[in-house]
Write an enzyme that holds these catalytic residues in place. Structure first.
Site, mmCIF file in Angstrom:
data_model
loop_
_atom_site.group_PDB
_atom_site.id
_atom_site.type_symbol
_atom_site.label_atom_id
_atom_site.label_comp_id
_atom_site.label_asym_id
_atom_site.label_seq_id
_atom_site.Cartn_x
_atom_site.Cartn_y
_atom_site.Cartn_z
ATOM 1 N N GLU A 1 0.813 -1.038 -0.027
ATOM 2 C CA GLU A 1 -0.026 0.169 -0.283
ATOM 3 C C GLU A 1 0.843 1.442 0.004
ATOM 4 O OE1 GLU A 1 -3.577 2.265 2.446
ATOM 5 O OE2 GLU A 1 -2.566 0.469 3.243
ATOM 6 N N ASN B 1 -4.423 5.261 -2.425
ATOM 7 C CA ASN B 1 -5.891 5.765 -1.897
ATOM 8 C C ASN B 1 -6.159 7.178 -2.901
ATOM 9 O OD1 ASN B 1 -6.676 4.525 0.718
ATOM 10 N ND2 ASN B 1 -4.359 4.900 0.861
ATOM 11 N N GLU C 1 -7.841 2.641 -3.979
ATOM 12 C CA GLU C 1 -8.447 2.129 -2.687
ATOM 13 C C GLU C 1 -9.552 3.319 -2.755
ATOM 14 O OE1 GLU C 1 -6.098 1.518 0.600
ATOM 15 O OE2 GLU C 1 -5.121 -0.439 -0.228
ATOM 16 N N ASP D 1 -11.958 0.568 0.883
ATOM 17 C CA ASP D 1 -11.125 0.728 2.026
ATOM 18 C C ASP D 1 -11.945 1.118 3.116
ATOM 19 O OD1 ASP D 1 -9.016 1.111 3.669
ATOM 20 O OD2 ASP D 1 -8.186 2.933 2.771
ATOM 21 N N GLU E 1 -6.251 -4.715 7.731
ATOM 22 C CA GLU E 1 -5.378 -3.654 8.286
ATOM 23 C C GLU E 1 -5.235 -3.615 9.696
ATOM 24 O OE1 GLU E 1 -5.871 0.292 5.248
ATOM 25 O OE2 GLU E 1 -7.824 -0.411 6.533
#
Length: 799
Positions: free
Chosen positions: A564, A622, A654, A684, A741
């Site tokens: 990520e 993101n 995401e 997410d 996560e």
């Protein structure tokens, strides 16, 4: 019961200096006038009828002074000024002071002044008259000697008028300063023009009055006609000014009147605060109607105006008698609520306003629902002037709208436009516009560059670690880089060592950590040396943007399947800027577009660098709601993937559940375009938003990420564990990959494996790290499998 006039009291901390000044002025007045007043007793029989007529008119007129609409009593106009100044010119200081003192006592009694106020007013007038008398004495004799007015007499009258005004206004201003400290000047400055016109006109009328008195005492009452005319003109002018402070549609005060009221109330509440009174707070409430634009668009502005009139009437009925309701324009209203004990009292006022707007407004039989969002700013906690209170109330109002609430009190963390955040936004724009090192060559098809802009070698060794012919160009083709010529050198045999050398040369962080021997230009340099200074990524005074990467590991096999991408900004003065704060600031402006372009460029380039080094990873990044509302991000990603030859399935975006709910139609259109390109979409913070099964079913998702708030507690909280298992089962039923996560310990890792979770990321595996450190970590990493760990922990006899 009517509250006592606050101007009859003095803040405790200023009583000594203020009353000391009042006593000094009184003593000076006595010293200057005791002689003329003592001589007056023997002159009373000699004074003509004209004097007594003027004296009577001075007292009678001051019994009802003129207070302009919208002004304080301290701005009242006292007609006795004209008569007493005329008496001074005609009969001297003693008679003028005596008449003025009687007029002050009468007006003070009528207006409810405290004894010390009337005493100070009489003393200040006496000092002003004494100073004017001294100027007239500088002339050749009596001003109207022989009934003729000479040029020197005109100068003497003009000088006496100016001195009277200067002394009187100076004494009053000094007294105000001693009472209000640093808040004295705005009121004195704003009232100067008004005093010059009103009091100056009365003073200049005095010579005309004396000339008429010399001719006949019967002419003196005629001066009441021009006085009345002046009074009427002043009143009409004040009324026009007052009309200029009203909203023509609703008849409510407008922004101008609101400003004046807040300024006035701030002074009063400052006095209350100095006296430690409990009701020393005031609140500025800003109301913005909801759905009013829909009414205007659907039914027309005429209906909208009628709706505003009805709403204003309802709001007026909900506010207190001491509060001021104003219309600022459009569908915005403001209320100044005074004499409050704290924020709870302000909230109570806001709740009454909400209740007043709760019932639909019926127009022509059509019920219209019009609610409102209210922002509250308190004095003195949130500001001590109109501009600050207004801005903070506006921030609170938009905070209420953002939270789908009706009432919000100002909070600094909600102020996205504070001076600090505006400075942070300006610095962010600078660092983004400067770009990473080599940004000027980003579009030149001359060779691969890493996420930080450093050049990559034109050719890489085979998996066996064979030598590379760096001098021979590689044919260009789809998905391949054209070679850049550089000096041929012997390559190390170990492939891991080769990867380390490539990343060390390409990553400034690694170069600094490796020392001077690994710097470009040294014996083991790879590619050309980058330029020094800001071109290397640091922008003077604002630092630089860096991408960090956190590994994502398949739980069952221990294989690293992706990373990520996380944004990091180390500011030279602020230190490491909180990523959430960074995004929150950027999302409110066009800087978000620059930030998204930068992140996409860096991540895609880094994927190209890893692919060239033989590292196959999927990178997730993101994106914000703002990015998804336009198709620009899809065009940019398609362009960058093609330019750097990166496969679309190596990139994943995401999105949050909040982004889906903001504008589902536009978001779905952008997501569909990205899916058509081949870019995967992950949901997410799954479980924290408001997405429904319908969204999960119709969106082209490939992955859901269980929010760390559930994962962190699942080892100790049965409810969190049950929620995580339910989300994993739901995603599995929809054929979606599940990433957890915040996996911080082995117990959580095992629970996730038992629940069937696919991928995990967290400090149990690795922290986020720069690209160079990640390559080192990959070289050292050995897959961690739950089955193998269980076998190792099992007793020997059980194996």
């Amino acid at each position: 019961m009517e509250a006592a006039d606050p101007r009859n009291s003095v803040p405790p901390g200023r009583a000594t200096s203020f009353f000391g000044f009042v006593a000094a002025v009184a003593a000076l007045a006595v010293l200057l006038t005791v002689g003329p007043l003592a001589a007056l007793a023997g002159r009373l029989n000699e004074l003509p009828a004209a004097f007594w007529t003027m004296a009577a008119l001075a007292v009678v007129c001051d019994a009802r002074p003129f207070v302009p609409p919208g002004r304080r009593q301290s701005s009242a106009v006292f007609p006795s000024t004209c008569f007493t100044f005329a008496i001074l010119l005609g009969w001297g200081l003693g008679p003028a002071v005596a008449v003025q003192t009687v007029a002050v006592v009468v007006s003070g009694w009528r207006m409810g002044h405290a004894g010390w106020r009337s005493g100070f007013n009489a003393a200040q007038y006496a000092c002003a008259l004494a100073a004017a008398s001294a100027v007239t004495a500088l002339g050749p004799g009596s001003i109207f000697a022989g009934g003729r007015l000479r040029a020197v007499d005109v100068l003497a009258v003009g000088g006496a008028t100016a001195v009277w005004f200067a002394v009187n206004y100076g004494l009053v201003s000094t007294a105000i300063r001693l009472r209000f400290a640093d808040r004295w000047w705005p009121g004195v400055r704003s009232g100067l023009g008004y005093e010059l016109i009103s009091t100056g006109s009365l003073l200049l009328l005095a010579p005309v009055l004396v000339a008429a008195a010399r001719a006949s005492a019967a002419l003196i009452p005629l001066v009441l006609v021009p006085l009345f005319a002046v009074y009427r003109m002043a009143r009409l002018a004040a009324e026009q000014e007052q009309l200029g402070a009203l909203d023509p549609l609703t008849g409510l005060p407008n922004r101008k009147a609101l400003l004046a009221e807040v300024a006035e109330q701030v002074h009063l509440h400052a006095e209350r605060s100095a006296r430690n009174e409990p009701d020393a707070h005031l609140a500025l409430l800003l109301i913005d109607l909801d759905r009013f634009k829909n009414v205007n668009d659907a039914l027309g502005h005429a209906v909208g105006d009628r709706l505003l009139i009805e709403v204003s009437a309802r709001l007026a009925g909900a506010v207190g008698e001491r509060d001021l309701l104003a219309r600022l324009g459009g569908d915005e209203f403001a209320i100044v609520s005074t004499g409050l004990t704290g924020v709870d009292a302000a909230r109570a006022t806001a709740e009454r306003l909400v209740a007043a707007l709760a019932e639909p407004v019926s127009l022509d039989g059509l019920p219209l629902d019009v609610g409102g969002s209210i922002g509250i700013a308190m004095y003195p906690e949130h500001g001590e002037d109109f501009a600050t209170l207004m801005r903070h109330a506006d921030v609170a109002m938009y905070d209420a709208k953002h939270r789908n609430d009706t009432i919000a009190v100002y909070a600094a963390e909600s102020d996205h436009n504070s001076a600090e955040r505006l400075g942070l936004l300006a610095d962010l724009r600078r660092v983004l516009e400067a770009g990473p090192a080599g940004a000027a060559e980003r579009d030149a098809p001359v060779g691969a560059r890493g996420g930080d802009g450093a050049a990559l070698p034109a050719a890489l060794p085979t998996a066996a670690g064979g030598p590379v012919d760096a001098g021979r160009p590689t044919p260009a083709g789809p998905g391949r880089w054209r070679a850049r010529r550089h000096r041929q050198r012997a390559e190390p045999d170990h492939p891991d060592d080769l990867i380390n050398r490539i990343v060390t040369a390409a990553d400034p962080i690694r170069r600094r950590a490796a020392g001077p021997d690994a710097e470009p230009g040294g014996a083991d340099a790879v590619g050309p040396a980058p330029q020094a200074g800001p071109a290397c990524g640091d922008v003077e005074g604002v630092g630089r943007i860096t991408m960090y990467y956190q590994p994502q590991v398949a739980i069952a096999t221990g294989e690293v399947v992706g990373v990520e991408a996380l944004l990091r900004w180390r500011h030279p003065r602020r230190g490491m800027v909180d990523p959430e704060e960074l995004i929150r600031v950027a999302e409110q402006s066009a800087v978000m577009r620059l930030l998204t372009r930068r992140v996409v460029d860096d991540v895609v380039e880094q994927l190209a660098k890893w692919a060239a080094a033989g590292i196959t990873l999927r990178a997730a990044l993101n994106v914000s709601v703002r990015d998804l509302h336009t198709g620009e991000i899809a065009d940019q990603i398609a362009d960058r993937l093609a330019r750097y030859g990166v496969r679309p399935d190596r990139l994943q975006l995401e999105i949050t559940e909040g982004a889906l709910m903001a504008d589902p139609r536009r978001v779905l259109a952008t997501i569909s375009r990205l899916h058509a390109i081949g870019v995967a979409i992950a949901l997410d913070d799954f479980g924290t938003g408001y997405s429904s099964m319908q969204h999960l079913r119709r969106l082209p998702l490939s992955e859901v990420k269980v929010d760390r708030s559930f994962v962190l507690g699942m080892a100790d909280d049965a409810d969190d564990a049950a929620i995580v298992r339910s989300m994993i089962e739901l995603a599995g039923a929809l054929n979606l990959r599940v990433v957890a996560e915040g996996v911080e310990d082995e117990r959580t890792w095992r629970l996730l494996h038992a629940a069937g979770c696919d991928v995990a990321q967290g400090w149990f595996y690795a922290r986020p790290m720069p690209a160079g450190e990640l390559t080192d970590w990959l070289a050292r990493y050995r897959p961690l499998r739950p089955a193998a760990r269980e076998a190792e922990s099992r007793p020997p006899q059980a194996r």
